[in-house]
Enzyme design. Structure first.
Site, PDB file in Angstrom:
ATOM      1  N   ASP A 211       0.809  -1.217   0.000  1.00 11.96           N
ATOM      2  CA  ASP A 211       0.000   0.000   0.000  1.00 11.96           C
ATOM      3  C   ASP A 211       0.843   1.268   0.000  1.00 11.96           C
ATOM      4  OD1 ASP A 211      -2.679  -0.875   0.010  1.00 11.96           O
ATOM      5  OD2 ASP A 211      -2.560  -1.417   2.128  1.00 11.96           O
ATOM      6  N   CYS A 212       2.106   1.130   0.305  1.00  9.23           N
ATOM      7  CA  CYS A 212       2.967   2.301   0.428  1.00  9.23           C
ATOM      8  C   CYS A 212       3.846   2.535  -0.791  1.00  9.23           C
ATOM      9  CB  CYS A 212       3.832   2.182   1.677  1.00  9.23           C
ATOM     10  SG  CYS A 212       2.840   2.212   3.173  1.00  9.23           S
TER      11      CYS A 212
END
Lengths: 812, 812
Positions: free
Chosen positions: B483-484
């Site tokens: 997600d990063c």
């Protein structure tokens, strides 16, 4: 019971018992950098926006209440204590907190050592300066281990308390000389960092919270302080803090001053770094250097005091009523300035993350400070108007950091537009600056959409005219001034906000008598303004709409003994004798009597008498009666509150002045004065135990007669109450009214008053006004002289700039 | 250093020192009513949704940490203490906390009195039951003043900590018999209330927090407890709590049990009231009656234990490795069940207000519990698929209370769709229930949009095919599993969330090798499923896309010694030797080796050797290397973390199993086993001081080799780590793999292992499996017999339901 006293000479409230019934706070800063500080040193700091640039962390509604702040811990070998009693809660030999104009001092004495912490934000400075003065009053040498403490917030106060998955890994600091820099996220998108310095070589430090306190210790017992030894921890993730350790040895009688600076810096993108991963500290060092001696700090405080001298000497009174004078001369004006700075965003009841600056709020607040800082009022008016839409509708709030309308709350509060007329005319009357009307102002901050500010006033006026309901009365939209009377909402889902859920305005008959009265009052101001600037046709057009509104109010808004409050979605009355609960409301009766609607026919007197009979109680005038005892889906949030609290029959201090002003329209100075005193903080100081919040500022709400505990106040500081009471006392009771062409003097006072004096600076001249009331009158001016020369009417004409003029007013 | 020990017979972790390096918690409830409880009694309860139905209040990241919970205070005349040491922190003569399967006991001994608090949520019950057992072990009569304590949350955990202006005026309670009812907002839109009861006549109570504690007292020193006298306060606004006061007199040797019930009730609209403003308590009383004696409580606990017997006896192992056995047989499965219940919503790191149920997360979690509760897995799959869009895209999260997609996070995480294939095939392989494929499932929860679940799998598969980039690799969208790694984000504004800010996908070349590998792995599962259900054309069509993907990976995804990670927006490589930082990543090398891409050409071995060389360290395999030391606007959040933490070169335990499985593809059981042990909690118990979080469950992240403090773990409990490690150890190391037509046995173990046994219930039969490894092999099955009968291949065929079968497996 009292917990302190006023010191009017120093413009301070002095708290002598730290166990106040609620944390009693003060505000530091009045431009960009702000702090809230309680009487025991609790509170926090932020830059401009309490949500997006929170500098230090604070925990609301904690156990114990008010945990966390800017603390000094002293380990003197015998005891561990703090000058503010908290957080250590070691019993002190003496304690005193002085809240002054944007500064606070907290002094504690223990074992013969005096420790006094001064907190303030110097003018034009992005930092809070703290001076800690230590005095040894004994005959022995004292060795004091001094630990400072602040806890950094990871900037966004909302995500700071939600997203621990991320937050516990991001914290970063730098430590150089005696300065602790907080640089979390500076590596990435942020162009700002914070710092905390002391003007002595530190002998140790801590920057990791858990290391400083221990995982299981509270603010009252940091393990490093108890042990008397810092651990020089470097924070990596978790919770970064800043604590300097300084050892001070004091000879008998000796004293020492330490200066701490808690600051904020922004660097341009290409100036962020000194070297790889080392932040550019130039600006921080420059600020620290400005306050590196106690003498420099004292000079900065003197400057701040001079600034307040200037603000407060624009309007001063002497009435013989000490409690009144201290409110009008000091505290009420001070609170108005604070509400100007913060709107409703950050207090010990407003968490700083829920709300931006209100459109309605900011315009109303303006009448409380426009005489002090007209140039900032001007800027605020432009900022506010820039968030308006072309049809006159408005964003209900905007965010101070971006100055853009807040989409989360949106629009549709149909009273909003009219307040812009109040704000603008109040500014022009005070300043005489008509050029503001020609200022180009955009809609919704859109470049290219600019029209004149005057045009904004026209669309504001028209927004009401274009949104009338079937009774010829203004449609209320999402809500009028009473955000909790949500007539188009019909909310079934407890996770909805009443303010942002669907607004079923289509086909709604929900109309507001409050907006109707408001329209008449500020519509007349609009007409007057049009006439003054020569727009006579527009004045005539507007006047027709006002006349029609007055007629509609008399026809559809009168209930026989008072003005009804509203029509609901289906066209049923609210605030009528027909209703089982909520038969009568304060707002419509306030505005319609302020507008003098039916004055000749006796409607004003009758309405006000009904208010007296049904809404008044020992602690003030409640909002409605009888209180609602169940949920009315068609009324919205108002009926969600327990009886006697908040909008459901609480004493909403904001609107008590509307009745006060209504009474002055009727000429009943005795009633106006009675109402004013009931909610005036300095008059309720003796019942601080019950009243709970600060006795030097107004609270938004006092529990009403239907409540479990009538008289208990909540939500102090950030409330339109401040401006409205100042407006009511100065312009309608004392009757000193700025107009376009002079100062009108129209007192409406209690008959027992023998008179009063006012010093008023206005348009560059100073007026020394003496009002005499030889006949125990309540209203009416018999004669007025300026420097001994009689003037026709009751308006002092504009006198040459720079002069001082003696004005004598004799009442009927 | 250890703070306790495992008690495998009782399936408990026993904490014997209350000062754990972080609160060590447990979860109660596994259906609708949930509680988190720490080893000192801290924590909170909620109904279904930790954001919208928070029942008791909790303060995250407080000072001291873990303040607030379900506390018992005992004033015995000599001391004031709590069985859990906290909150009083009075030193105990002995302390013991036992965290078991959905129950916790906390026992403290002081001055000869033993107090043991049992906490659990009985099956099918909307309440937490607490049994407090008091024993007098002295020869004197003891008089104990017992104060219970919970603090009510005003339901919505987010606004509960923001909107004090409202909250401080709304609180309402009712007190009847020995029950305190919390009914805030019940009067208006809520159809639910909470209650807290005790099965003895109470001799007093408090419901107002300030009255109970005193404004300046912490949880450690409530003034009523210190004084030994309740004040019978009735809360009106502020902060409602519930505290019963019961006096217990114990003769020498005598003991007494008190039962408390903390419950939640929903009433239909027309059954809300008993009489005006008096709530209908029928349901509450019924629940209280079910637990009004200690015997009934014990029976309910026995039922819960039996429930867990059933869950845990589906799969048990005996390997000779005690630490491994306890993880696989007890704790790893338990953690999988907890992540099933909570996804990523509520732990001591997840605040319960930030996130709903993840689409990707829930599908992955499924592989950890599908064998235990296939019927609930089925329901979850339908729930998840119902939030999908017609093009195969997915809401990244949904809210458990409404089961609707979460608009705040939105969609565009391009790995999401493929996980639905994993979840569904895992379910069918375990259960044999192909009917789920025909289940009508809507898109975006829209009634009328239903198609078969199989169709959802097809659009999932196609979503990748339809979103390929210029290198023939999958476009990553907002992010893939990481997600990063936000390749289309380009965020400059620190107030933006990297996950929700603009997704500049238009024209982007950002492609993910992680999704590419994922597509090959689960694409093959899709093909296999198609074949099994006779959709051979669809199988062939899909196979072509998979072949093309494999080719594209070999052509554009191989860096010479490992698989690159991605292409960025501009088409530049990420995770390549060309890069200055972030040369190699774990995810793409995990997925491409799991897919066996280039196995023959030696690419798998080479990639895994590179991982070993560059990413492995003492505490596990880090995510990337070298860590990023500055912000790369084109990479997003990953580069915002300090080196060694979280996605920036932290040991993200979730993806270590991908490498483990990759090693088993290569047949290197020694490496797989080495990696497994490094992050396995029971193997790190000895370094609890460093590791910090619970030694019985996995954490999301362990600080990597570039961190300030390598080995420090964060974010325990709610992590895909649990399911992935369970999946890796059971299916790839022990090699017990459910397939459509039997149990495949394919161990890949360390050569020193002599064998192991497994008991596995599968499709109604029980298999007693013994694996022998006479030759120190790592992989490969030489022979397999069922009840002595040789079977060709290594798959146990489906045996008749109800039977128990002995399986012997001999490795090469």
């Amino acid at each position: 019971m009292k917990y302190g006293h006023f010191d009017d000479n120093r413009r301070e409230y002095v708290i002598t018992n730290p166990r106040t019934p609620w944390p009693w706070i003060n505000y530091l800063g009045n431009e960009d950098f702000f702090s809230l500080v309680s009487n025991t040193g609790g509170g926090y700091s932020f830059y401009k926006d309490a949500k997006f640039r929170r500098i230090t962390r604070y925990r609301y509604n904690n156990v114990p209440m008010d945990s966390g702040g800017k603390y000094f811990y002293i380990n003197d070998g015998e005891s561990v204590w703090s000058p503010g009693w908290k957080p250590c809660k070691t019993e002190l030999d003496s304690y005193e907190c002085r809240h002054g104009m944007n500064y606070t001092t907290i002094k504690g004495v223990k074992n013969g050592v005096e420790a006094e912490a001064l907190y303030f934000v110097p003018l034009k400075t992005w930092a809070e300066v703290q001076k800690l003065t230590l005095r040894n009053t004994t005959n022995e040498v004292k060795t004091l281990k001094i630990f400072s403490f602040v806890e950094w917030c990871l900037w966004n106060a909302a995500t700071d308390m939600e997203n621990f998955q991320r937050n516990f890994s991001t914290g970063e600091v730098e430590i150089e000389d005696s300065v602790i820099y907080h640089k979390t996220e500076y590596k990435e998108r942020r162009d700002h960092f914070a710092y905390y310095s002391v003007n002595e070589p530190m002998q140790g430090f801590d920057t990791d919270r858990e290391t400083f306190f221990g995982l299981y210790n509270g603010f009252d017992e940091p393990q490093t302080v108890l042990e008397g030894a810092p651990r020089n921890s470097e924070a990596h993730g978790w919770s970064p803090i800043a604590s300097h350790y300084v050892e001070v040895v004091l000879q008998p009688g000796e004293s020492k001053e330490l200066v701490y600076v808690l600051g904020y810096v922004e660097n341009a993108q290409d100036e962020k770094w000194e070297s790889k991963n080392v932040i550019n500290k130039t600006k921080a060092k420059a600020t620290i250097a400005r306050f590196d001696t106690a003498a420099k700090v004292d000079a900065a405080l003197a400057e701040l005091n001079a600034y307040w001298d200037n603000l407060l000497n624009v309007f001063t009174i002497k009435t013989g009523e000490e409690k009144l004078d201290r409110m009008v001369n000091i505290w009420n004006q001070y609170q108005c300035m604070i509400t100007f700075c913060f709107s409703r965003s950050a207090s010990f009841f407003e968490s700083g993350i829920g709300r931006g600056m209100g459109f309605r709020d900011s315009n109303q607040d303006l009448v409380g400070f426009v005489h002090q800082i007209p140039e900032r009022a001007r800027e605020r008016i432009i900022d506010i108007a820039s968030t308006q839409f072309p049809d006159g509708g408005c964003y209900h709030q905007y965010q101070p950091l971006t100055k853009k309308g807040n989409n989360e709350i949106g629009q549709g509060f149909n009273d909003d537009p009219m307040w812009l007329i109040l704000g603008t005319t109040a500014y022009i009357k005070e300043s005489g600056d008509f050029t503001i009307l020609d200022e180009p102002v955009p809609f919704d901050n859109e470049v290219g959409s600019e029209v004149s500010l005057f045009h904004h006033l026209t669309v504001s006026f028209n927004h009401v005219v274009n949104n009338l309901g079937p009774h010829g009365l203004p449609l209320s939209g999402r809500a009028d001034w009473n955000d909790c009377l949500n007539l188009n909402c019909f909310s079934n889902d407890p996770n909805e906000s009443f303010q942002t859920t669907e607004n079923k305005s289509e086909g709604s008959q929900a109309q507001s008598l409050m907006i109707a009265g408001l329209f008449v009052v500020y519509g007349r101001d609009y007409v007057e303004l049009c006439k003054v600037i020569g727009k006579t046709e527009e004045a005539a057009r507007a006047q027709q709409h006002i006349d029609a509104m007055v007629a509609a109010i008399k026809l559809n808004g009168w209930d026989g003994d008072w003005f009804i409050r509203a029509y609901d979605y289906f066209g049923n009355k609210i605030g009528s004798n027909e209703n089982e609960e909520g038969k009568i409301f304060i707002e419509s009766n306030g505005w319609c009597t302020m507008a003098g609607i039916g004055l000749e026919e006796g409607m004003v007197a009758k309405a006000l008498d009904s208010v007296k009979e049904r809404l008044d109680c020992e602690h003030g005038i409640v909002l409605n009666n009888p209180a609602y005892t169940k949920y009315y889906i068609e009324y919205g949030e108002i009926s969600s509150y327990p009886p006697g609290y908040k909008e459901n029959a609480g004493i909403f201090c904001h609107n008590n002045p509307w009745i006060i002003i209504g009474e002055t329209v009727q000429g009943r100075g005795d009633r106006a004065w009675e109402y004013f005193r009931k909610i005036c903080p300095s008059y309720t100081e003796e019942i601080s135990d019950l009243h709970k919040v600060e006795p030097y500022v107004y609270a938004q709400m006092i529990a009403g007669k239907d409540a479990f505990k009538p008289g208990e106040a909540k939500n102090s500081w950030l409330t339109g109450t401040a401006a409205w009471n100042y407006y009511a006392i100065t312009q309608y009771i004392l009757g000193i009214q700025p107009t376009y062409n002079g100062l009108r003097i129209e007192p409406c006072i209690a008959p027992e008053w023998k008179g009063f004096t006012v010093t008023r600076k206005f348009r560059g001249a100073t007026y020394l006004i003496e009002v005499k009331n030889p006949n125990g009158s309540m209203k009416g001016v018999a004669s007025l002289t300026v420097d001994g020369k009689a003037i026709e009417g009751n308006t002092i004409p504009l006198m040459p700039v720079g002069g001082t003029y003696k004005v004598e007013v004799v009442m009927n």
